[in-house]
Design a protein around this motif. Structure first.
Motif, PDB file in Angstrom:
ATOM      1  N   PHE A   1     -24.258  33.197 -18.523  1.00 37.17           N
ATOM      2  CA  PHE A   1     -23.990  34.338 -17.648  1.00 37.17           C
ATOM      3  C   PHE A   1     -23.958  33.903 -16.192  1.00 37.17           C
ATOM      4  O   PHE A   1     -23.072  34.304 -15.436  1.00 37.17           O
ATOM      5  CB  PHE A   1     -25.027  35.441 -17.844  1.00 37.17           C
ATOM      6  CG  PHE A   1     -24.979  36.460 -16.741  1.00 37.17           C
ATOM      7  CD1 PHE A   1     -23.913  37.346 -16.640  1.00 37.17           C
ATOM      8  CD2 PHE A   1     -25.966  36.502 -15.778  1.00 37.17           C
ATOM      9  CE1 PHE A   1     -23.844  38.267 -15.603  1.00 37.17           C
ATOM     10  CE2 PHE A   1     -25.914  37.420 -14.743  1.00 37.17           C
ATOM     11  CZ  PHE A   1     -24.848  38.307 -14.651  1.00 37.17           C
ATOM     12  N   LEU A   2     -24.914  33.085 -15.793  1.00 37.37           N
ATOM     13  CA  LEU A   2     -24.973  32.635 -14.397  1.00 37.37           C
ATOM     14  C   LEU A   2     -23.753  31.804 -14.017  1.00 37.37           C
ATOM     15  O   LEU A   2     -23.254  31.914 -12.894  1.00 37.37           O
ATOM     16  CB  LEU A   2     -26.262  31.863 -14.144  1.00 37.37           C
ATOM     17  CG  LEU A   2     -27.546  32.692 -14.205  1.00 37.37           C
ATOM     18  CD1 LEU A   2     -28.762  31.793 -14.043  1.00 37.37           C
ATOM     19  CD2 LEU A   2     -27.539  33.793 -13.178  1.00 37.37           C
ATOM     20  N   ALA A   3     -23.255  30.992 -14.946  1.00 36.94           N
ATOM     21  CA  ALA A   3     -22.053  30.198 -14.672  1.00 36.94           C
ATOM     22  C   ALA A   3     -20.843  31.111 -14.474  1.00 36.94           C
ATOM     23  O   ALA A   3     -20.028  30.899 -13.566  1.00 36.94           O
ATOM     24  CB  ALA A   3     -21.798  29.210 -15.810  1.00 36.94           C
ATOM     25  N   THR A   4     -20.738  32.153 -15.302  1.00 32.73           N
ATOM     26  CA  THR A   4     -19.645  33.119 -15.162  1.00 32.73           C
ATOM     27  C   THR A   4     -19.759  33.859 -13.831  1.00 32.73           C
ATOM     28  O   THR A   4     -18.775  34.013 -13.100  1.00 32.73           O
ATOM     29  CB  THR A   4     -19.656  34.129 -16.326  1.00 32.73           C
ATOM     30  OG1 THR A   4     -19.657  33.425 -17.561  1.00 32.73           O
ATOM     31  CG2 THR A   4     -18.441  35.046 -16.271  1.00 32.73           C
ATOM     32  N   ALA A   5     -20.965  34.311 -13.523  1.00 34.95           N
ATOM     33  CA  ALA A   5     -21.192  35.039 -12.269  1.00 34.95           C
ATOM     34  C   ALA A   5     -20.922  34.149 -11.062  1.00 34.95           C
ATOM     35  O   ALA A   5     -20.354  34.611 -10.061  1.00 34.95           O
ATOM     36  CB  ALA A   5     -22.621  35.578 -12.234  1.00 34.95           C
ATOM     37  N   LEU A   6     -21.295  32.885 -11.140  1.00 39.43           N
ATOM     38  CA  LEU A   6     -21.047  31.965 -10.028  1.00 39.43           C
ATOM     39  C   LEU A   6     -19.548  31.786  -9.793  1.00 39.43           C
ATOM     40  O   LEU A   6     -19.090  31.807  -8.648  1.00 39.43           O
ATOM     41  CB  LEU A   6     -21.709  30.608 -10.296  1.00 39.43           C
ATOM     42  CG  LEU A   6     -21.570  29.573  -9.194  1.00 39.43           C
ATOM     43  CD1 LEU A   6     -22.235  30.051  -7.916  1.00 39.43           C
ATOM     44  CD2 LEU A   6     -22.175  28.251  -9.641  1.00 39.43           C
ATOM     45  N   GLY A   7     -18.780  31.623 -10.864  1.00 38.39           N
ATOM     46  CA  GLY A   7     -17.324  31.521 -10.720  1.00 38.39           C
ATOM     47  C   GLY A   7     -16.734  32.772 -10.104  1.00 38.39           C
ATOM     48  O   GLY A   7     -15.845  32.710  -9.254  1.00 38.39           O
ATOM     49  N   SER A   8     -17.256  33.909 -10.510  1.00 33.54           N
ATOM     50  CA  SER A   8     -16.795  35.186  -9.977  1.00 33.54           C
ATOM     51  C   SER A   8     -17.157  35.332  -8.502  1.00 33.54           C
ATOM     52  O   SER A   8     -16.314  35.699  -7.670  1.00 33.54           O
ATOM     53  CB  SER A   8     -17.413  36.314 -10.803  1.00 33.54           C
ATOM     54  OG  SER A   8     -16.911  37.550 -10.410  1.00 33.54           O
ATOM     55  N   LEU A   9     -18.400  35.051  -8.165  1.00 33.45           N
ATOM     56  CA  LEU A   9     -18.852  35.200  -6.779  1.00 33.45           C
ATOM     57  C   LEU A   9     -18.189  34.209  -5.835  1.00 33.45           C
ATOM     58  O   LEU A   9     -17.858  34.555  -4.703  1.00 33.45           O
ATOM     59  CB  LEU A   9     -20.371  35.065  -6.718  1.00 33.45           C
ATOM     60  CG  LEU A   9     -21.146  36.222  -7.343  1.00 33.45           C
ATOM     61  CD1 LEU A   9     -22.611  35.854  -7.511  1.00 33.45           C
ATOM     62  CD2 LEU A   9     -20.987  37.479  -6.525  1.00 33.45           C
ATOM     63  N   LEU A  10     -17.977  32.984  -6.285  1.00 35.19           N
ATOM     64  CA  LEU A  10     -17.305  31.989  -5.448  1.00 35.19           C
ATOM     65  C   LEU A  10     -15.863  32.413  -5.180  1.00 35.19           C
ATOM     66  O   LEU A  10     -15.381  32.319  -4.042  1.00 35.19           O
ATOM     67  CB  LEU A  10     -17.346  30.609  -6.100  1.00 35.19           C
ATOM     68  CG  LEU A  10     -16.677  29.492  -5.315  1.00 35.19           C
ATOM     69  CD1 LEU A  10     -17.360  29.305  -3.961  1.00 35.19           C
ATOM     70  CD2 LEU A  10     -16.699  28.201  -6.096  1.00 35.19           C
ATOM     71  N   THR A  11     -15.185  32.911  -6.190  1.00 38.89           N
ATOM     72  CA  THR A  11     -13.816  33.383  -6.013  1.00 38.89           C
ATOM     73  C   THR A  11     -13.775  34.546  -5.026  1.00 38.89           C
ATOM     74  O   THR A  11     -12.933  34.588  -4.127  1.00 38.89           O
ATOM     75  CB  THR A  11     -13.217  33.823  -7.363  1.00 38.89           C
ATOM     76  OG1 THR A  11     -13.276  32.720  -8.262  1.00 38.89           O
ATOM     77  CG2 THR A  11     -11.781  34.288  -7.214  1.00 38.89           C
TER      78      THR A  11
END
Length: 77
Positions: free
Chosen positions: A57-67
């Motif tokens: 979940f954190l990896a998905t959220a990080l990709g989302s937040l960075l974008t």
């Protein structure tokens, strides 16, 4: 970073980018994070189709937040 975490990161990035273009960056980041949460809680935990992991979940959220952050910087939303 493992291949699995990289795929989660890319999924967050793609979901956010898609919905940011179609609707808005705010909705894009919300859908990106919600998608990661839904995958872990509904698909993996509730439907037992995988193993729910906080780091996924954190990896998905990080990709989302960075974008989202990059879109803010480069498009001045």
């Amino acid at each position: 970073m493992s291949k699995d975490k990289m795929l989660h990161f890319i999924a967050g990035l793609c979901i956010t980018l898609f919905f940011s273009i179609v609707i808005s960056p705010v909705w894009g980041v919300l859908f990106g994070i919600a998608g990661g949460l839904a995958k872990e809680l509904i698909w993996d935990k509730w439907l037992k189709k995988g193993t729910p992991e906080l780091l996924d979940f954190l990896a998905t959220a990080l990709g989302s937040l960075l974008t989202f952050a990059l879109l803010l910087v480069f498009t001045r939303v």
